[in-house]
Each structure stands twice: as structure tokens, then as C-alpha cells.
Design an enzyme around this catalytic site. Structure first.
Site, short mmCIF file in Angstrom:
data_model
loop_
_atom_site.label_atom_id
_atom_site.label_comp_id
_atom_site.label_asym_id
_atom_site.label_seq_id
_atom_site.Cartn_x
_atom_site.Cartn_y
_atom_site.Cartn_z
N CYS A 56 9.63 46.32 7.30
CA CYS A 56 9.29 47.26 6.24
C CYS A 56 7.81 47.59 6.40
CB CYS A 56 9.56 46.58 4.90
SG CYS A 56 8.90 47.44 3.47
N HIS A 57 7.41 48.77 5.92
CA HIS A 57 6.00 49.14 6.07
C HIS A 57 5.07 48.21 5.31
CE1 HIS A 57 7.45 52.67 8.14
NE2 HIS A 57 6.24 52.70 8.66
N THR A 58 5.59 47.51 4.33
CA THR A 58 4.73 46.56 3.60
C THR A 58 4.31 45.41 4.51
OG1 THR A 58 6.02 47.17 1.69
CG2 THR A 58 4.55 45.32 1.41
N CYS B 67 13.39 38.37 -17.77
CA CYS B 67 14.79 38.29 -17.33
C CYS B 67 15.74 38.66 -18.46
CB CYS B 67 15.12 36.89 -16.79
SG CYS B 67 14.53 36.65 -15.10
N HIS C 109 10.15 40.16 4.73
CA HIS C 109 10.78 39.98 3.41
C HIS C 109 12.08 40.76 3.27
CE1 HIS C 109 8.44 43.66 3.23
NE2 HIS C 109 9.27 44.07 2.28
N GLU C 110 12.65 41.27 4.37
CA GLU C 110 13.87 42.09 4.23
C GLU C 110 14.92 41.48 5.17
OE1 GLU C 110 12.83 46.38 3.84
OE2 GLU C 110 14.65 46.77 4.95
N CYS D 108 12.76 33.38 -20.56
CA CYS D 108 12.04 34.38 -19.76
C CYS D 108 12.25 35.74 -20.41
CB CYS D 108 12.53 34.39 -18.31
SG CYS D 108 11.71 35.67 -17.33
N CYS E 58 14.93 45.16 0.39
CA CYS E 58 13.72 45.89 -0.03
C CYS E 58 13.93 47.39 -0.09
CB CYS E 58 12.53 45.52 0.84
SG CYS E 58 11.00 46.29 0.29
N ARG F 291 5.47 33.88 -10.02
CA ARG F 291 4.51 34.90 -9.59
C ARG F 291 3.18 34.26 -9.12
NH1 ARG F 291 2.29 38.68 -7.13
NH2 ARG F 291 0.66 39.85 -8.13
N ARG G 194 14.49 52.09 9.89
CA ARG G 194 14.48 50.64 9.83
C ARG G 194 14.79 50.06 11.21
NH1 ARG G 194 11.62 50.75 6.16
NH2 ARG G 194 11.80 49.69 4.15
N CYS H 186 14.89 34.46 -12.65
CA CYS H 186 15.12 33.07 -13.06
C CYS H 186 16.30 32.95 -14.03
CB CYS H 186 13.85 32.46 -13.66
SG CYS H 186 13.48 33.01 -15.34
N CYS I 78 10.46 39.38 -13.21
CA CYS I 78 10.42 37.97 -13.61
C CYS I 78 9.14 37.32 -13.08
CB CYS I 78 11.64 37.25 -13.04
SG CYS I 78 11.57 35.46 -13.27
P1 NAD Z 1 7.55 55.02 5.84
O1 NAD Z 1 6.17 54.90 6.41
O2 NAD Z 1 8.71 54.88 6.74
O3 NAD Z 1 7.69 56.44 5.14
C1 NAD Z 1 6.62 57.14 4.60
C2 NAD Z 1 6.84 58.62 4.90
O4 NAD Z 1 5.79 59.33 4.24
C3 NAD Z 1 6.74 58.95 6.38
O5 NAD Z 1 7.86 59.71 6.79
C4 NAD Z 1 5.45 59.74 6.50
O6 NAD Z 1 5.50 60.74 7.51
C5 NAD Z 1 5.36 60.35 5.10
N1 NAD Z 1 4.01 60.73 4.73
C6 NAD Z 1 2.86 60.07 4.99
N2 NAD Z 1 1.81 60.75 4.49
C7 NAD Z 1 2.32 61.85 3.87
C8 NAD Z 1 1.73 62.94 3.17
N3 NAD Z 1 0.41 63.04 3.01
N4 NAD Z 1 2.56 63.88 2.67
C9 NAD Z 1 3.90 63.80 2.85
N5 NAD Z 1 4.49 62.80 3.53
C10 NAD Z 1 3.71 61.83 4.02
O7 NAD Z 1 7.62 53.96 4.65
P2 NAD Z 1 8.86 53.45 3.80
O8 NAD Z 1 9.38 52.19 4.38
O9 NAD Z 1 9.78 54.58 3.55
O10 NAD Z 1 8.08 53.04 2.45
C11 NAD Z 1 7.47 54.04 1.67
C12 NAD Z 1 6.48 53.43 0.69
O11 NAD Z 1 7.18 52.66 -0.27
C13 NAD Z 1 5.48 52.47 1.33
O12 NAD Z 1 4.23 52.68 0.69
C14 NAD Z 1 6.04 51.10 1.00
O13 NAD Z 1 5.02 50.11 0.99
C15 NAD Z 1 6.57 51.39 -0.37
N6 NAD Z 1 7.57 50.45 -0.89
C16 NAD Z 1 7.52 50.17 -2.20
C17 NAD Z 1 8.45 49.34 -2.78
C18 NAD Z 1 8.40 49.06 -4.24
O14 NAD Z 1 9.10 48.16 -4.69
N7 NAD Z 1 7.64 49.79 -5.01
C19 NAD Z 1 9.45 48.78 -1.98
C20 NAD Z 1 9.51 49.12 -0.63
C21 NAD Z 1 8.56 49.96 -0.09
O1 DAO Z 2 5.33 40.41 -10.71
O2 DAO Z 2 3.30 41.06 -11.04
C1 DAO Z 2 4.29 40.96 -10.33
C2 DAO Z 2 4.22 41.50 -8.94
C3 DAO Z 2 5.50 42.06 -8.52
C4 DAO Z 2 5.38 42.52 -7.14
C5 DAO Z 2 6.23 43.70 -6.93
C6 DAO Z 2 5.93 44.29 -5.63
C7 DAO Z 2 6.40 45.68 -5.55
C8 DAO Z 2 5.99 46.35 -4.34
C9 DAO Z 2 6.45 45.66 -3.14
C10 DAO Z 2 6.32 46.48 -1.97
C11 DAO Z 2 7.43 46.40 -1.04
C12 DAO Z 2 7.82 45.16 -0.50
ZN ZN Z 3 12.69 35.29 -15.23
#
Ligand code: NAD
Ligand code: DAO
Ligand code: ZN
Length: 393
Positions: A57-59, A117, A79-80, A114, A190, A129, A388, A109, A125
């Protein structure tokens, strides 16, 4: 007369001992090396698992690249994943040896005390953390040691799946139907689950809503897929990489736009294209770029539009807009793991996939074998062609 044989004494299950295995250890920014690590047995409330599939994942890249303010080194990232339970610690009841699980970086949990939860409003949850953020297990210690010098290695997001074996909190283990292909199940750990949940749980998109999705990586494409499934129309995809447009249209985008083709800010272009001329009912950021988040907010419909932030911005980045955007009815929210409560939702998403209601195979664009090939998977993820990359261990 035949004498009764004494019955044999009850057999104790063997006590788990240290496991030495291969893992990719991040020693510092962009310093990832294959090493032998020792994975200690699970303690009370913990589960040791064998990772069978890991999707990158990109994270993971973001943390490896030093952009994560919580990033700690040396650590085992990842993490995936899909995993099989190898042993369990005292008191573990919800999983047993041999079960198939997906690790969750957001635990559940399920304890009556909680408030998170127990609330249907959130999946956040906080039970572990504090320690999860410090790279350790809930008792404050690590289960990972580097074999070469016995130094301690940190955990990551409560998962650390770039290792053949890892230890998880029981409350982070989602037990799933083992008949799903392992490479599909890991996607629910994820990105794909997040994109689906952003639409169905967080934004609660309704049929016939207009939707704009910024970023068409795996997460943004899962948003498109979920929006199409709910009957949204139109669905506009925005990406600077036009290679994403073909699959975005297959999954449900009615139009795709490349910001590079326009001199005006994207929000102006998009509002001009919107059905009412006032923006989109629901917009999503799946880029992590804070300028894009501003465009997504300002492209939301006057009076009621909701922008959902999914992307994780780099450390120190802030979002800005004129408060008037809110005064005139635009709203903003965000989602962690799509709002899913990990241990309830991942098994359900797996069942829906087995029934054919959710398709995920199109997200797997690259496959590799063996934990050392994580580096190849990372290269693939950097290439711009990858949704992926799944590494089978
Ligand atoms: P990815 O890098 O595969 O996809 C991002 C896309 O955005 C790419 O296709 C890229 O070309 C495009 N992009 C980049 N800059 C841009 C711009 N200025 N305008 C338009 N498009 C643009 O990443 P992903 O795996 O799809 O993840 C996307 C985001 O979600 C990441 O920031 C990741 O960390 C986040 N994420 C968050 C959670 C959450 O729980 N909130 C969970 C998973 C991933
Ligand atoms: O519970 O305060 C908290 C932190 C929760 C973390 C959630 C992370 C969400 C974004 C993760 C990015 C993708 C793996
Ligand atoms: Zn909980």
C-alpha cells in the site's frame, strides 16, 4: 479377566517457542533489507500468525520514505495481508490455530466500556492506540528481534506484515472464510475496503448522486466501484496519470479529467461539468495532496456537498480554503479504513466477495513470490502502472 489399560495422560499443546524467519526490515528512510528475525511467542491476548500474502500500500512507501510523522526505525512495515494463525497466547478465544485472518490496523475491542466500539458512528477503537503508535505490543514490548545482533525491531500499525511471521493483538485479527483466495482477502486489509467504506459508510452516497473522485489509484478506484454499485451518476474521475482512465471507466467513471489539460483550477473545471452547474453531491480525495483536497472541497455542491478526505497527507501539510466555502453549505469529513469495524466488517466483505457481489481481482496488477520480492513490489508501486502488488510468502 481382561485388565483395563490406564488411559493416557492428557496431552498439553506444545508451548510456542521463538520462530526464526525472513522479514524485510526498514532500518531507516528508504533503507529496506531482507534479514533473519526472531519472532517471540504470543503473550496474553496476542496471536502469532504466518503471513501467506501481503499487498503493498502507498502508506508503506510513505512511511519508508520518511513522510510519516509516527514512523519509527528499525521497523517491520506492511499492513495489508492474509495470514494463518500459528499459535495463540493466554486468554485468546476469538481465533484458534489454523484459522485464516486478515490483520486490522484499526482494532475492534468490542468491550462494553469502549465508547467507540459501542458507537455505530465510528470504527476508531482506541484500546491499543497508544502502544501501536509507539511500535510495540499492548504490554509495551516488541516481539521482534534481529537475529544477527539481538537488537529490538519495532512493530508497525499493529500489523508488521513484511515478515513471514508476525504477532498481532487478538483485537486486531479479523477471522475470515478460508475459501476466499488469499490474494483477494489481503486487499480487504486496507485500500479496497477503505475506498468502499468511504462511499457506503462515511459519505453514505445515495442513488443518483453526482460524484467526483480525485486520484484513481486502488483506493480511488474502489470509491468509483462503490459509487457505481450504489447507483451514483455521473461519476467523474480526476487523475494526472491518464493510464488510470481505462480501468476507471470500466469500473464506473462516466468521464475522466486530467488536471494537466486545463489552465483553470480543477474545481472550476469540474463545477462547469457538473449536472446542476453548482458542483457535486459527493467528492473524495484519494491522493493525499492537500491542494487536491482544497479542489475537492470547493468542487462539492453549493448548499450540501460533502467532501471526504481519504488520502494521507505528508507530515506537516495543512489544508486551506476560504471559510465562505462552509458558510455556503459545503462540508468536509474524513475516513480511516472506510469506517469499517474491522472484526465485524472484513468477514462480511469476504462473504460478499465469495457471493460475487464485490469484485476485487482487477486490483491485482502485479504478483511476486517470497518476502525478499517486497522490494520488487515497491518498485512496481512506484511505476505508476500498479494498483496492488501482491507478494505471496
Ligand atoms: P495511489 O498512489 O495508487 O493513487 C493515488 C492516485 O492519485 C494516483 O493514480 C496518482 O496519479 C493520483 N494523483 C496524484 N497526484 C494527483 C493530483 N495532483 N491530481 C489528481 N490525481 C493525482 O494510492 P492509493 O493506494 O490509491 O492510496 C490513495 C491515498 O489513500 C494515499 O494517500 C493513501 O495513503 C491513502 N489511504 C488512506 C486510507 C485511510 O484509511 N484513510 C487507507 C488506505 C490508503
Ligand atoms: O486511532 O487515532 C487513531 C489513529 C487511527 C489511525 C487510522 C489511520 C488511517 C489512515 C491509515 C492509512 C492507510 C493505511
Ligand atoms: Zn474498542
Amino acid at each position: 479377566m481382561k485388565r483395563m489399560e490406564p488411559s493416557p495422560p492428557p496431552v498439553c499443546p506444545p508451548c510456542p517457542t521463538d520462530i526464526t524467519c525472513k522479514a524485510m526490515v526498514a532500518f531507516g528512510v528508504n533503507d529496506l533489507r531482507e534479514c533473519e528475525v526472531i519472532v517471540a511467542p504470543p503473550r496474553a491476548g496476542e496471536v502469532r500468525v504466518k503471513i501467506v500474502c501481503n499487498a503493498l500500500c502507498h502508506t508503506d512507501i510513505y512511511t519508508l520514505g520518511g513522510s510519516d510523522p509516527e514512523g519509527l526505525f528499525p521497523a517491520i512495515l506492511g499492513h495489508e495481508a492474509t495470514a494463518i494463525v500459528e499459535s495463540v497466547g493466554d486468554g485468546v478465544r476469538s481465533v484458534k490455530v489454523g484459522d485464516t485472518i486478515v490483520p486490522g490496523y484499526t482494532p475492534q475491542c468490542k468491550e462494553p466500556d469502549c465508547i467507540f466500539c459501542m458507537s455505530p458512528k465510528t470504527n476508531l477503537c482506541p484500546r491499543i492506540r497508544g502502544t501501536q503508535g509507539k511500535g510495540v505490543m499492548p504490554d509495551g514490548t516488541s516481539r521482534f528481534t534481529l537475529k544477527s545482533d539481538r537488537s529490538t525491531i519495532f512493530h508497525f500499525m499493529g500489523c508488521s506484515t513484511f515478515s513471514e511471521y508476525t504477532v498481532l493483538a487478538e483485537i486486531s485479527c479479523a477471522k475470515i472464510n478460508p475459501s476466499i483466495p488469499h490474494e483477494h482477502a489481503c486487499l480487504f486489509g486496507c485500500g479496497i475496503a477503505t475506498g468502499l467504506g468511504a462511499v457506503w459508510n462515511t459519505a453514505k452516497v445515495e442513488p443518483f448522486s453526482s460524484v467526483a473522485v480525485f486520484g484513481l489509484g486502488a483506493v480511488g478506484l474502489a470509491v468509483v466501484q462503490a459509487a457505481k454499485a450504489i447507483g451514483a451518476h455521473p461519476i467523474i474521475g480526476i487523475d494526472v496519470n491518464e493510464k488510470k482512465f481505462a480501468i476507471a471507466k470500466q469500473l464506473g467513471c462516466t468521464d475522466c479529467v486530467n488536471p494537466k489539460d486545463h489552465d483553470k483550477p480543477m474545481q472550476q473545471v469540474l463545477i462547469g461539468m457538473s449536472p446542476t452547474g453548482f458542483g457535486y453531491d459527493y467528492t473524495f480525495d484519494a491522493t493525499g495532496n492537500t491542494d487536491v483536497m482544497r479542489s475537492a472541497l470547493e468542487a462539492a455542491h453549493r448548499g450540501w456537498g460533502l467532501m471526504t478526505i481519504i488520502g494521507v497527507a505528508a507530515a506537516g501539510k495543512e489544508i486551506s480554503t476560504r471559510p465562505f466555502q462552509f458558510v455556503t453549505g459545503r462540508r468536509c469529513t474524513g475516513t480511516a479504513f472506510g469506517g469499517w469495524k474491522t472484526r465485524d466488517a472484513i468477514p462480511m466483505l469476504v462473504e460478499r466477495t465469495l457471493k460475487g457481489e464485490i469484485k476485487v481481482e482487477h486490483f491485482i496488477t502485479h504478483k511476486f513470490k517470497g518476502v525478499a520480492e517486497t522490494t520488487k513490489a515497491l518498485e512496481a508501486l512506484h511505476s505508476g502502472d500498479c494498483l496492488r502488488a501482491v507478494v505471496e510468502y
